[in-house]
Design a protein around this motif. Structure first.
Motif, PDB file in Angstrom:
ATOM      1  N   GLU A 259       0.677  -1.249  -0.440  1.00 32.29           N
ATOM      2  CA  GLU A 259      -0.492   0.016   0.126  1.00 32.29           C
ATOM      3  C   GLU A 259       0.848   1.230   0.147  1.00 32.29           C
ATOM      4  OE1 GLU A 259      -3.570   0.247   2.789  1.00 32.29           O
ATOM      5  OE2 GLU A 259      -2.475  -1.794   3.683  1.00 32.29           O
ATOM      6  N   SER A 308      -9.170   6.234  -3.820  1.00 35.17           N
ATOM      7  CA  SER A 308      -8.375   4.936  -3.645  1.00 35.17           C
ATOM      8  C   SER A 308      -8.409   4.146  -5.141  1.00 35.17           C
ATOM      9  CB  SER A 308      -8.816   4.243  -2.788  1.00 35.17           C
ATOM     10  OG  SER A 308      -9.251   5.332  -1.124  1.00 35.17           O
ATOM     11  N   HIS A 319      -2.195  -0.536  -3.647  1.00 38.21           N
ATOM     12  CA  HIS A 319      -3.078   0.167  -3.149  1.00 38.21           C
ATOM     13  C   HIS A 319      -2.707   1.579  -3.178  1.00 38.21           C
ATOM     14  CE1 HIS A 319      -7.105   1.168  -1.843  1.00 38.21           C
ATOM     15  NE2 HIS A 319      -6.123   1.747  -0.345  1.00 38.21           N
ATOM     16  N   LEU A 320      -3.488   2.423  -3.390  1.00 39.46           N
ATOM     17  CA  LEU A 320      -3.498   3.141  -3.360  1.00 39.46           C
ATOM     18  C   LEU A 320      -4.124   3.880  -2.652  1.00 39.46           C
ATOM     19  CD1 LEU A 320      -1.868   4.093  -7.243  1.00 39.46           C
ATOM     20  CD2 LEU A 320      -0.449   3.883  -5.383  1.00 39.46           C
ATOM     21  N   ALA A 321      -4.182   4.768  -1.749  1.00 40.87           N
ATOM     22  CA  ALA A 321      -4.818   5.872  -1.178  1.00 40.87           C
ATOM     23  C   ALA A 321      -4.369   7.582  -0.874  1.00 40.87           C
ATOM     24  CB  ALA A 321      -5.268   5.446   0.180  1.00 40.87           C
ATOM     25  N   ARG A 343      -2.048   0.959   8.956  1.00 41.58           N
ATOM     26  CA  ARG A 343      -2.301   0.216   7.759  1.00 41.58           C
ATOM     27  C   ARG A 343      -0.866  -1.178   8.067  1.00 41.58           C
ATOM     28  NH1 ARG A 343      -5.168   2.851   3.079  1.00 41.58           N
ATOM     29  NH2 ARG A 343      -5.299   4.548   4.282  1.00 41.58           N
ATOM     30  N   MET A 532     -10.109  -1.906  -6.971  1.00 39.06           N
ATOM     31  CA  MET A 532      -9.691  -1.960  -5.960  1.00 39.06           C
ATOM     32  C   MET A 532     -10.187  -3.747  -5.082  1.00 39.06           C
ATOM     33  SD  MET A 532     -10.261   1.519  -3.013  1.00 39.06           S
ATOM     34  CE  MET A 532     -11.686   1.274  -3.236  1.00 39.06           C
ATOM     35  N   HIS A 535      -6.704  -3.181  -0.781  1.00 39.09           N
ATOM     36  CA  HIS A 535      -7.654  -2.361   0.909  1.00 39.09           C
ATOM     37  C   HIS A 535      -7.204  -3.494   2.778  1.00 39.09           C
ATOM     38  CE1 HIS A 535     -11.262  -2.340  -0.691  1.00 39.09           C
ATOM     39  NE2 HIS A 535     -11.614  -2.071   0.539  1.00 39.09           N
ATOM     40  N   TRP A 539     -15.075  -1.672   6.026  1.00 42.12           N
ATOM     41  CA  TRP A 539     -15.606  -0.250   7.265  1.00 42.12           C
ATOM     42  C   TRP A 539     -17.418  -0.984   7.099  1.00 42.12           C
ATOM     43  CZ3 TRP A 539     -14.228   4.087   9.582  1.00 42.12           C
ATOM     44  CH2 TRP A 539     -12.357   4.186  10.429  1.00 42.12           C
ATOM     45  N   LEU A 543     -20.865   1.183   8.814  1.00 45.47           N
ATOM     46  CA  LEU A 543     -21.743   2.728   7.984  1.00 45.47           C
ATOM     47  C   LEU A 543     -23.202   2.635   7.834  1.00 45.47           C
ATOM     48  CD1 LEU A 543     -20.193   2.000   4.475  1.00 45.47           C
ATOM     49  CD2 LEU A 543     -20.022   3.227   6.437  1.00 45.47           C
ATOM     50  N   THR A 679      -8.871   6.932  11.085  1.00 46.22           N
ATOM     51  CA  THR A 679      -9.780   6.764  10.283  1.00 46.22           C
ATOM     52  C   THR A 679      -9.032   5.511   9.258  1.00 46.22           C
ATOM     53  OG1 THR A 679      -8.201   8.866   9.298  1.00 46.22           O
ATOM     54  CG2 THR A 679     -10.191   9.767   9.711  1.00 46.22           C
ATOM     55  N   GLY A 715     -16.858  11.736   4.392  1.00 46.64           N
ATOM     56  CA  GLY A 715     -17.853  10.978   4.332  1.00 46.64           C
ATOM     57  C   GLY A 715     -16.135   9.551   4.990  1.00 46.64           C
ATOM     58  N   ARG A 716     -15.264  10.582   5.459  1.00 47.46           N
ATOM     59  CA  ARG A 716     -14.636   9.442   6.240  1.00 47.46           C
ATOM     60  C   ARG A 716     -14.906   9.542   7.778  1.00 47.46           C
ATOM     61  NH1 ARG A 716     -13.537   7.545   2.341  1.00 47.46           N
ATOM     62  NH2 ARG A 716     -11.914   7.348   0.789  1.00 47.46           N
ATOM     63  N   LEU A 717     -15.392   8.250   8.278  1.00 51.45           N
ATOM     64  CA  LEU A 717     -15.485   8.190   9.462  1.00 51.45           C
ATOM     65  C   LEU A 717     -14.665   7.978  10.753  1.00 51.45           C
ATOM     66  CD1 LEU A 717     -18.259   5.237   8.903  1.00 51.45           C
ATOM     67  CD2 LEU A 717     -18.329   7.463   9.024  1.00 51.45           C
TER      68      LEU A 717
HETATM   69  P1  AMP Z   1      -7.818   3.813   1.774  1.00 50.43           P
HETATM   70  O1  AMP Z   1      -7.703   2.251   2.086  1.00 50.43           O
HETATM   71  O2  AMP Z   1      -8.185   4.459   2.744  1.00 50.43           O
HETATM   72  O3  AMP Z   1      -7.772   4.185   0.473  1.00 50.43           O
HETATM   73  O4  AMP Z   1      -9.751   3.174   1.877  1.00 50.43           O
HETATM   74  C1  AMP Z   1     -10.440   2.332   0.742  1.00 50.43           C
HETATM   75  C2  AMP Z   1     -11.577   2.314   0.998  1.00 50.43           C
HETATM   76  O5  AMP Z   1     -12.225   1.851   2.142  1.00 50.43           O
HETATM   77  C3  AMP Z   1     -12.428   4.095   0.733  1.00 50.43           C
HETATM   78  O6  AMP Z   1     -12.048   3.518  -0.614  1.00 50.43           O
HETATM   79  C4  AMP Z   1     -13.699   3.933   1.211  1.00 50.43           C
HETATM   80  O7  AMP Z   1     -14.456   3.091   0.388  1.00 50.43           O
HETATM   81  C5  AMP Z   1     -13.616   2.830   2.437  1.00 50.43           C
HETATM   82  N1  AMP Z   1     -12.551   3.970   3.842  1.00 50.43           N
HETATM   83  C6  AMP Z   1     -11.548   3.946   3.699  1.00 50.43           C
HETATM   84  N2  AMP Z   1     -11.239   4.614   5.330  1.00 50.43           N
HETATM   85  C7  AMP Z   1     -12.732   5.563   5.445  1.00 50.43           C
HETATM   86  C8  AMP Z   1     -13.506   5.998   6.713  1.00 50.43           C
HETATM   87  N3  AMP Z   1     -12.510   6.662   7.928  1.00 50.43           N
HETATM   88  N4  AMP Z   1     -14.674   6.177   6.788  1.00 50.43           N
HETATM   89  C9  AMP Z   1     -15.410   5.177   5.769  1.00 50.43           C
HETATM   90  N5  AMP Z   1     -14.919   4.018   4.581  1.00 50.43           N
HETATM   91  C10 AMP Z   1     -13.814   4.153   4.744  1.00 50.43           C
END
Ligand code: AMP
Length: 939
Positions: A259, A308, A319-321, A343, A532, A535, A539, A543, A679, A715-717
């Motif tokens: 990642e 992502s 995986h890219l974020a 991670r 993707m 990752h 989550w 939700l 997050t 939209g990030r929890l």
């Molecule tokens: P990431 O590994 O950060 O690229 O996240 C992969 C996917 O997980 C994202 O595209 C979101 O759909 C979901 N995701 C990641 N972080 C969160 C978060 N904090 N809250 C809600 N969904 C998340």
């Protein structure tokens, strides 16, 4: 050094010609540890000029001077092993070695780094032959090159001089001689010198670089034509960033990275989103046209959006974020590090191998913003290390509208801050994309090998000023006259490839047409993009829930007793400090049911139940192991050998992990790190604790830009829990208030919870609720200080075991509700002041109701708890904070909502004040007594 010693040394020395490198290495080892070299060497080095260990440049030149003197004194006849190839005098030989050293130290100052050639570089005399008493007449003389890692022992001076200039003064300025670790320094020298900073690259690689430049340029031109005047913070001028990032990800994947988490500000972000992460251009075009995703609530501007995806590399998909980012530039760096740490832990890759953090900085921001320093300081610490970050500066030589050094910094380079952790720094001319790729690979290799931060300074420019609506000639006239005439990087490189016969001109034009056609088509333009799958966390379970989502909250009393015993069962060889021992003896009594539980025990027990259930916990803060107020003692320090023991790590086999770290002394970066961690990891109860609650204002940007609004914007929890010690105990303006009002003022859209637990059972159940309830919302806690030891703030195991956090606690004394004439609503510590005074007064006409959660406001629970007081017309909100602070102004509308119709609500508390609290204990006591009396006295 005394002359006789030096002469003796020289007479028997191996210091000559080819052995200089050996001496140099030994000297470097001596600098790190004087005992690491043989006594005779130590004696010699001891005699050299004393240095402070920081000015290594000076050290070396001083040492060289000594060596030179030495060489001059030492007759050639006495040299033990003169190099076979050395045909000049030994004195010259030493000077040649000095010349090599000078290039290693200062070659970067003569490197060709600025694509616009505007930099006025200082003349560096050390890089001139004459400075070393050498001249072109020595060019044909063969010298030993010491440790110069060219793969030959000797060269003519002419050859060497050319090679040094090519290696150290071309498109790359390598700064690494500030690194004290010899292994790292030698490794870097080997990598750079062996290829003279310009390795051969294949045609395929060249075409790939050109494609990256075509994409970078094509994308901006397309947007510029389609949406003229719209702000996009174009990358133009720093186009190499695109092939650079793609190369970095490809190489990282090949090396086993799974990642990559990227943090960057707005400049060039749209380009990176489309050309590296593979965001669909049609989605971006829609955003430019004003369409938006309704599911994202408030949303954010397009150049703050994260993304992502997966990216194909020779080592498998990576995986890219790209982290979401507010406009506060450098603050995203610790967020990225926190996300990476989560991670890495999840992948059990604590050496950093599986996840790579990449942070992209602006030249003014990296020099200007203190959070950068905080992240460097964190980079090698136990609780925050991520195996090194690759940091890239997109150095466009302008900060908003200010020019380079005179206004934006006090150092020659914007990257000097990296030297605080001895990170190597590679300055590179972005118009030479092959050099850019070389340093990128080198930086990655260095990071992966040494697990440390590394910095690339991509020296470029910005074609359109601060943004596309800007007129840069107004502030940078000369620079922009130059930029106007300067060909774009794609053109420069295409011409270079055509000139060297790698690619015909029409082939380059074809690439441009193909890229444009792809954009017209609106589909993903990144060949390596993959859907993707890589990752590592899901989550979905978190939700779409609201606060009423049911969860398994009760915990059997037997289980609690068992866990309480596990907590206090300290191995015999762990000798506790006497106060800590007393505390643990008390905890034993609590476990045995002989004593009511205090705060520290209940809090530890909450953690024990959570790890026992297999869930992980991470707690950081300045005194988290012990607790600022000596209450937690989750990390025990063995008085025999200073080792540590954590009862919470010894609950059972296979339990959840628990890490408690005393953090670096920072709020901003640490809070941002924990936000990033939480997050990225919903499965871990993540807690940041402020030493005193008011210190949280050092992290205000994180509360405002991330924690309170991240879900609404992006939209990030985030389930981060923030413990902020709060309470008016006469400690003065700074250590009384966690500024509750600020958190309450930011409450909306159910963005976070604000709680003020007042009993051990409440903190126990609050922490468990945060961990178990399947929703992830930040939890802001006004946590106590004096209540940690208050005789009334105790709970029974039964109270813990019912598992319910009570958002509201009704009257606890046996009052006849019908006789109550006033209800006082309050939160936190003041409740106990009111209770004690009321008991003293033997009053039965005032009921006390505690609001333990101020947001989301528990209106329904209030209705139940307040039902017996429907007849009461006299309602009071009592708080310790001054009137303009605390909950009075920000939560009053909620209080009105729950009191009976026609009732009055009055304020009892301190007068409004500019300062959070008075500095004099006597005044504090008067004020406290007055507010309690005011709340209780019915006239
Ligand atoms: P990431 O590994 O950060 O690229 O996240 C992969 C996917 O997980 C994202 O595209 C979101 O759909 C979901 N995701 C990641 N972080 C969160 C978060 N904090 N809250 C809600 N969904 C998340």
């Amino acid at each position: 050094m005394q002359e006789s010693v030096m002469q003796a040394w020289w007479a028997s020395s191996h210091f000559a010609g080819g052995n200089t490198a050996y001496v140099e290495e030994m000297y470097e080892a001596y600098l790190e540890d004087p005992q690491s070299v043989a006594d005779e060497w130590k004696q010699i080095f001891d005699g050299l000029p004393k240095v402070d260990g920081v000015e290594l440049d000076t050290n070396h030149s001083q040492i060289r001077d000594q060596f030179r003197t030495l060489a001059a004194m030492g007759p050639a006849a006495k040299v033990v092993s003169a190099p076979a190839a050395a045909s000049g005098s030994d004195e010259k030989q030493v000077r040649v070695l000095q010349l090599i050293n000078a290039y290693r130290f200062r070659g970067h100052q003569h490197a060709n780094l600025d694509p616009l050639s505007l930099w006025k570089q200082p003349r560096v005399r050390d890089l001139e032959l004459s400075h070393h008493s050498l001249s072109e007449s020595d060019f044909d003389t063969v010298f030993n090159v010491g440790s110069y890692a060219i793969g030959k022992e000797s060269m003519t001076l002419g050859e060497l001089y050319k090679s040094l200039n090519r290696t150290y003064c071309g498109s790359i300025g390598a700064e690494y001689m500030h690194i004290t670790d010899t292994e790292q320094k030698r490794w870097l020298q080997q990598k750079i010198e062996s290829v003279q900073a310009k390795p051969e690259i294949t045609r395929e690689q060249k075409v790939s670089i050109l494609k990256g430049l075509v994409a970078a340029d094509g994308m901006e031109k397309y947007l510029g034509a389609k949406f003229p005047g719209a702000k996009r913070f174009s990358l133009e001028g720093g186009d190499s960033l695109i092939p650079m990032l793609k190369g970095l990800i490809t190489e990282a994947g090949a090396a086993g990275t799974k990642e990559v988490v990227i943090g960057m500000a707005h400049r060039g972000r749209l380009n990176v989103l489309v050309n590296v992460l593979g965001k669909n251009p049609s989605v971006l075009f829609d955003e430019f046209s004003g369409k938006h995703d309704d599911s994202l609530g408030a949303g954010d501007v397009k150049y703050h959006a994260g993304f992502s995806s997966d990216f194909a590399t020779p080592g498998g998909n990576v995986h890219l974020a790209l982290a979401f980012n507010p406009s506060h530039l450098e603050i995203v760096n610790p967020v990225v590090m926190g996300s990476v740490r989560a991670r890495l832990e999840r992948r059990d890759s604590m050496d950093g191998a599986a996840v790579l953090p990449v942070t992209i900085h602006g030249d003014s921001a990296i020099a200007g913003q203190g959070v950068v320093q905080e992240t460097f300081n964190m980079s090698q610490t136990r609780g925050f290390a991520v195996g090194g970050t690759v940091r890239i500066v997109v150095n466009n030589q302008v900060g908003f509208t200010t020019s380079k050094t005179e206004d934006t910094r006090s150092t020659q380079y914007c990257t000097d801050i990296a030297k605080m952790v001895q990170a190597p720094i590679f300055h590179v001319n972005s118009d030479d994309p092959e050099a850019v790729l070389f340093v990128t690979k080198l930086a990655l290799e260095y990071r992966n090998k040494f697990k440390r931060d590394v910095m690339i300074d991509l020296v470029c420019y910005r074609r359109h000023g601060h943004n596309e609506a800007d007129e840069p000639n107004a502030t940078q006239p000369l620079m922009y006259q130059k930029i106007k005439k300067h060909p774009v990087p794609r053109q420069i490189y295409a011409d270079q490839l055509a000139a060297e016969g790698t690619l015909k001109e029409h082939e380059a034009s074809k690439l441009i047409d193909e890229y444009r056609a792809a954009l017209d088509h609106g589909a993903c333009v990144v060949e390596e993009w993959r859907p993707m799958t890589e990752h590592s966390v899901d989550w979905r379970p978190y939700l779409g829930h609201d606060w009423t989502v049911p969860y398994e909250h009760a915990i059997a009393k037997d289980k609690l007793v068992e866990l309480a015993h596990r907590l206090v069962d300290i191995p015999e060889d762990v000798k506790l400090q006497s106060r800590v021992n007393k505390l643990y003896q008390d905890r034993k009594s609590m476990a045995n049911g002989e004593k009511m539980l205090d705060w520290g025990m209940a809090e530890n027990l909450a953690y024990a139940t959570i790890v026992d259930a297999g869930t992980d916990i991470r707690i950081t803060g300045q005194d988290s192991g012990r607790g600022t107020f000596f209450h937690r003692h989750a990390v025990l320090h063995n008085q025999k050998d200073a080792s540590t023991y954590m009862p919470l790590k010894n609950i059972r086999e296979g339990q959840g992990a628990i890490d408690i770290y005393d953090s670096v002394l920072s709020e901003e970066a640490v809070m941002a790190f924990e936000y990033g961690y939480a997050t990225a990891e919903p499965g871990c109860l993540t807690i940041w604790e402020a030493q005193f609650g008011d210190f949280a204002n050092g992290a205000q940007v994180v509360f405002d830009q991330f924690l309170s609004s991240g879900e609404a914007k992006w939209g990030r929890l985030c389930g981060l829990t923030v413990l902020l010690p709060h309470g008016y105990e006469g400690q003065g303006p700074e250590h009384s208030s966690a500024r509750l009002e600020r958190f309450l003022q930011s409450c909306a859209d159910h963005n976070w919870q604000v709680c003020i637990p007042s009993t051990p059972a409440q903190v126990f159940n609050m922490l468990r609720r945060q961990s178990i309830r399947p929703m992830r919302k930040p939890l802001i806690v006004m946590s106590p200080k004096s209540l940690l030891r208050h005789p009334l703030a105790v709970s029974s195991l039964d109270e813990l075991s019912d598992g319910v956090f009570h958002n509201v606690i009704g009257e606890q004394d046996d009052l006849n509700a019908k006789k109550v004439k006033r209800v006082v609503l309050c939160s936190g510590k003041v409740y106990y002041d009111l209770l004690e005074q009321r008991r003293k007064n033997e009053q039965t006409d005032v009921a006390l109701v505690r609001l333990e959660q101020l947001y989301p406001f528990p209106a329904e629970e209030c209705e139940k708890v307040l039902a017996p007081y429907k007849h009461v017309k006299d309602w009071v909100w009592c708080q310790e904070e001054p009137q303009n602070q605390g909950a009075w102004y920000s939560s009053q509308h909620h209080f009105w909502q729950v009191i009976p119709d026609g009732a009055k609500l009055r304020y009892a508390g301190r007068d409004a004040s500019a300062s959070p609290a008075v500095g004099y204990v006597s005044v504090h006591n008067q004020q406290q007594k007055a507010l309690v009396d005011d709340a209780l006295t019915i006239k």
